[in-house]
Write a protein that holds these residues in place. Structure first.
Motif, PDB file in Angstrom:
ATOM      1  N   GLN A   1      22.686  26.945 -41.309  1.00 28.50           N
ATOM      2  CA  GLN A   1      23.778  27.779 -40.822  1.00 28.50           C
ATOM      3  C   GLN A   1      24.962  26.947 -40.339  1.00 28.50           C
ATOM      4  O   GLN A   1      26.111  27.375 -40.438  1.00 28.50           O
ATOM      5  CB  GLN A   1      23.280  28.695 -39.692  1.00 28.50           C
ATOM      6  CG  GLN A   1      22.224  29.708 -40.120  1.00 28.50           C
ATOM      7  CD  GLN A   1      22.753  30.748 -41.092  1.00 28.50           C
ATOM      8  OE1 GLN A   1      23.125  30.435 -42.222  1.00 28.50           O
ATOM      9  NE2 GLN A   1      22.782  31.996 -40.654  1.00 28.50           N
ATOM     10  N   LYS A   2      24.701  25.763 -39.815  1.00 28.93           N
ATOM     11  CA  LYS A   2      25.802  24.883 -39.403  1.00 28.93           C
ATOM     12  C   LYS A   2      26.733  24.616 -40.584  1.00 28.93           C
ATOM     13  O   LYS A   2      27.956  24.734 -40.472  1.00 28.93           O
ATOM     14  CB  LYS A   2      25.262  23.549 -38.876  1.00 28.93           C
ATOM     15  CG  LYS A   2      24.593  23.600 -37.522  1.00 28.93           C
ATOM     16  CD  LYS A   2      24.119  22.196 -37.145  1.00 28.93           C
ATOM     17  CE  LYS A   2      23.332  22.184 -35.858  1.00 28.93           C
ATOM     18  NZ  LYS A   2      22.858  20.809 -35.522  1.00 28.93           N
TER      19      LYS A   2
ATOM     20  N   GLN B   1      18.699  26.826 -38.706  1.00 24.85           N
ATOM     21  CA  GLN B   1      19.844  26.482 -37.869  1.00 24.85           C
ATOM     22  C   GLN B   1      20.710  25.412 -38.522  1.00 24.85           C
ATOM     23  O   GLN B   1      21.946  25.507 -38.513  1.00 24.85           O
ATOM     24  CB  GLN B   1      19.368  25.992 -36.500  1.00 24.85           C
ATOM     25  CG  GLN B   1      20.498  25.598 -35.565  1.00 24.85           C
ATOM     26  CD  GLN B   1      20.004  25.310 -34.165  1.00 24.85           C
ATOM     27  OE1 GLN B   1      19.869  26.200 -33.347  1.00 24.85           O
ATOM     28  NE2 GLN B   1      19.704  24.056 -33.886  1.00 24.85           N
TER      29      GLN B   1
ATOM     30  N   THR C   1      14.421  25.619 -37.030  1.00 24.35           N
ATOM     31  CA  THR C   1      15.253  24.415 -37.068  1.00 24.35           C
ATOM     32  C   THR C   1      15.921  24.264 -38.427  1.00 24.35           C
ATOM     33  O   THR C   1      17.112  23.949 -38.520  1.00 24.35           O
ATOM     34  CB  THR C   1      14.404  23.167 -36.770  1.00 24.35           C
ATOM     35  OG1 THR C   1      13.815  23.301 -35.473  1.00 24.35           O
ATOM     36  CG2 THR C   1      15.254  21.907 -36.810  1.00 24.35           C
TER      37      THR C   1
ATOM     38  N   LEU D   1      24.641  28.139 -32.340  1.00 25.45           N
ATOM     39  CA  LEU D   1      24.119  26.980 -33.062  1.00 25.45           C
ATOM     40  C   LEU D   1      24.113  25.717 -32.205  1.00 25.45           C
ATOM     41  O   LEU D   1      23.510  24.712 -32.585  1.00 25.45           O
ATOM     42  CB  LEU D   1      24.941  26.747 -34.332  1.00 25.45           C
ATOM     43  CG  LEU D   1      24.883  27.869 -35.374  1.00 25.45           C
ATOM     44  CD1 LEU D   1      25.837  27.580 -36.526  1.00 25.45           C
ATOM     45  CD2 LEU D   1      23.459  28.049 -35.898  1.00 25.45           C
TER      46      LEU D   1
END
Length: 203
Positions: free
Chosen positions: A57-58, A54, A51, A15
């Motif tokens: 997912q953070k 991502q 994007t 990430l």
């Protein structure tokens, strides 16, 4: 999707960000590429969808939520009046396992979750064993007498993983934390583009 239990540094490298709730180990920013044998020296430019994924997912990995759990929190955020992105970040920061971590009682959110589910956490003197419990201003968080003597609890209090937030007043000697304000979206301890997540779930 079940809660992730694999290598944590691998996730942070994938990430491209340090996630303090996931691990105390430092992601090496000198390796700005995802893990794997066939990596390039630079990250490929992500698509709009990539994007958005991502950024989602953070949050999911930092706060230790499975996909279904995360979707439920997102749904709550859209149902609540106000900005859904700010609502989402506030709900995540208000989770009891996160508050335990942010107070410095545990080195990571997974470690904080263990304290909660094993019955070692009290809210205003009453045992609470749900990591998803939402704290609010006026709550006092404390640990059981047994947990207050755990080596990893004492070590974490002496050397917290990150700076304690202003919305928590911590008495390290008594091992208590008072919630003095409701955390806001700016309390998240790593960079996040919340609008991408809102767009991801608005489709």
């Amino acid at each position: 999707m079940a809660r992730y239990s694999g290598p944590r540094l691998r996730i942070m490298r994938a990430l491209g960000v340090q996630l303090p709730g996931l691990s105390r180990k430092q992601w090496d920013a000198r390796k700005p590429y995802p893990p794997g044998m066939h990596h390039g020296r630079h990250r490929k430019k992500l698509s709009v969808f990539g994007t958005q994924l991502q950024e989602k997912q953070k949050l999911r990995f930092n706060y230790g939520l499975g996909e279904k759990q995360f979707r439920r929190v997102v749904a709550m955020s859209f149902q609540k009046r106000g900005n859904p992105g700010e609502n989402l970040l506030q709900f995540l920061e208000r989770r009891l396992d996160n508050a335990i971590f942010r107070a410095g009682f545990a080195p990571t959110i997974p470690a904080a979750r263990q304290l909660v589910v094993h019955g070692h956490v009290r809210i205003n003197g009453k045992r609470v064993n749900k990591p998803s419990f939402l704290i609010k201003a006026g709550h006092e968080i404390s640990l059981s007498e047994k947990a207050s003597k755990f080596t990893h609890v004492e070590a974490s209090l002496e050397n917290p993983a990150i700076v304690r937030p202003e919305w928590l007043g911590v008495d390290a000697a008594k091992k208590t934390a008072s919630v003095v304000a409701v955390p806001d979206h700016e309390s998240v301890p790593f960079p996040i583009e919340i609008n991408h997540i809102v767009e991801f779930y608005s489709k």
